[in-house]
Design an enzyme around this catalytic site. Structure first.
Site: not given
Ligand code: AAO
Length: 504
Positions: A136, A188, A197, A227, A231, A253
């Site tokens: 992510n 997100q 990100d 992981d 997001h 997750e």
């Protein structure tokens, strides 16, 4: 060791749940011929239980390889979850593993060659490896630095891999960080605790992530924990997964947060999800002593469907946060793990970490920052966890864990029947295949449960382990099922489990 024995005769069902059990397992009602319950019940389970896994938090690859051969394979684990294997920022904290610098397989847990050898050695004893994939984001560092393998990094620059255009710059909050989990867009496209990100909708970013995952697959991993999947838009996860070979296991997750717009159900298209509701529900009665059956439907309320769920007592985040029962409460932790592995819901993953008093403290390391190898003894007494900081909890070496993995193999997909509560104690049956009983209180308690198991003497697999039955008797406690009914007399904070094949 729990003291367990059975009494003869079916008791009068006082509760509705007990009545249901009596009807389902055919325990002879009052006045019916006693010998009806002497005939072995016909097991209904045909399917297999999902194979159980173990998360080995911050354990070096060489140690995991040895652990597979010595304990995990023999105990019956079918998969394990590693910490992230790629290059990350320098530092002594465990969470440096969650700040990627490059996709080289060089980390404080070991080298690429060591990782590859671990995958082979674990595979040879039937244990698949799932790697924790941090895709992510990259680092949360505002200053330039170098990673553990020497790669240079800045917040939005990872030479040869990513540059500023490969990241989201959300512009929705003052610092571009996530402040409101009620906003899908923030969660997100903004930064989780300042972690740069990645724009996972971008083709070049997806290609690089895909190349990293393919590289791990080429070494033989079976799949990935994604992981911080919450997001990453579910469509982006699905698109990345779609490029992987069929059968690659994906464990997303996605923490279920009350009232949050992003729900774990969105991610089941691309794989399983960790079901945080399960962990929260599991430990309530252990702390209160007040037992009610979970909703025995599929899906359970506020849970994804059983096939989609990975379930656990705690993980590396929750043992440092929301988990109410962790290895620090060794007695209750044993009970929680017995309940987890005895259930018919989800794919269970046991957690094995190290003792800590500082939430950030990494596992013990050498002067260069490499985590020191650590070995668990092959057998550790049930419920015993070391108290010195940095010592491995080694719960995979508890006889109860191997015993409950054997229980799962025998009960297969037999449904969980409504249970029986007696004071702080509680028991439930996996239809005609096995029975689990726990006592969450400090005082001894007796719980009586009608059972479809054939009459006979049984060895307890919690105290006796996988090989509970010996030539002459039992490794641990033993008891008798008589007249279609078992009575578990349990000391405080103990558990017991019996199954068809632990019958003497
Ligand atoms: C470190 C430092 C930071 C620094 C950063 C950058 O601690 O101060 O800013 O470096 O330099 C781990 C550590 C972090 C560490 C990070 C990077 O835990 O401390 O930051 O590495 O090194 C959210 C995410 C979830 C995430 C979790 C920690 O959704 O994905 O936060 N877990 C994974 C890993 C984790 C790792 C990362 C992600 C990052 O497992 O180890 O972080 O790679 C609610 C939301 C959740 C949210 C939590 C966060 O949860 O629903 O989505 O998780 O809040 O607090 C109740 C509620 C539930 C709530 C929960 C909170 O149960 O019902 O809604 O409480 O406990």
């Amino acid at each position: 060791m729990p003291a367990i024995r059975a009494r003869g005769g079916c008791r009068t069902a006082a509760a509705l749940t007990a009545t249901v059990v009596l009807l389902l397992v055919g325990c002879a009602p009052s006045g019916a011929p006693e010998n009806e319950s002497d005939a072995p019940a016909q097991p209904t389970a045909l399917g297999e239980a999902p194979g159980a896994g173990i998360q080995l938090f911050q354990l070096p690859w060489t140690s995991i390889a040895a652990e597979c051969e010595q304990t995990l394979g023999p105990a019956g684990f079918s998969w394990l979850l590693t910490s992230p294997p790629n290059e990350h920022i320098r530092g002594a904290e465990w969470w440096t593993s969650y700040q990627p610098v490059s996709y080289q397989l060089e980390s404080r847990l070991g080298s690429r060659a060591e990782f590859a050898e671990m995958v082979q050695r674990c595979g040879a004893v039937g244990v698949d490896v799932i790697a924790d994939a941090v895709i992510n984001h990259m680092t949360g560092q505002d200053l330039p630095g170098t990673g553990v393998a020497g790669s240079a990094h800045e917040h939005y620059s990872y030479p040869g891999l990513y540059g500023p255009d490969d990241f989201h710059h959300c512009g929705l909050t003052g610092d571009d960080d996530i402040h409101d989990y009620g906003s899908r867009e923030q969660v997100q496209t903004c930064e989780l605790v300042n972690l740069a990100d990645l724009d996972t909708a971008s083709a070049p970013v997806r290609d690089r992530i895909g190349a990293y995952l393919d590289d791990l697959l080429s070494l033989g991993v079976a799949g990935f924990r994604i992981d911080a999947a919450k997001h990453i838009a579910a469509d982006d996860v699905a698109a990345i997964v779609a490029e992987l070979p069929e059968g690659t296991r994906i464990l997303n997750e996605v923490i279920r947060g009350a009232g949050e717009p992003i729900e774990p159900e969105e991610y089941t298209e691309s794989g399983q999800v960790f079901e945080f509701s399960y962990a929260r529900d599991l430990v309530q009665p252990l702390r209160s002593g007040v037992w009610t059956d979970p909703e025995l439907s599929d899906p359970r309320p506020l849970h994804v469907a059983s096939d989609d769920a990975v379930v656990f007592v705690d993980n590396h985040d929750t043992e440092r946060g929301e988990a109410k029962v962790t290895a620090k409460m060794a007695g209750l932790y044993l009970l929680a793990n017995v309940l987890l592995l005895g259930d018919d819901y989800g794919t269970p993953v046991v957690y094995s970490g190290y003792t800590f008093s500082d939430r950030d403290a990494g596992a013990p390391a050498d002067a260069e920052g490499r985590v020191l190898p650590a070995e668990c003894p092959p057998v550790v007494e049930n419920g015993v966890v070391p108290t010195d900081d940095g010592a491995r909890t080694c719960i995979q070496s508890w006889p109860a864990i191997g015993g409950m993995l054997a229980f799962r193999e025998v009960v297969g997909d037999a449904p969980r029947l409504p249970g029986i509560e007696e004071g702080d104690a509680y028991a439930f049956e996996r239809e005609a295949r096995g029975v689990v009983a726990v006592n969450a209180g400090h005082a001894a308690e007796t719980v009586t449960i009608p059972t479809g198991l054939p009459d006979g003497e049984y060895c307890d697999v919690v105290s006796g382990g996988r090989e509970a039955r010996t030539d002459g008797g039992c490794q641990g406690a033993a008891f008798t099922v008589d007249g279609g009914e078992a009575v578990f007399e349990l000391d405080g904070r103990t558990a017991a489990a019996i199954h068809l094949e632990s019958r003497r």
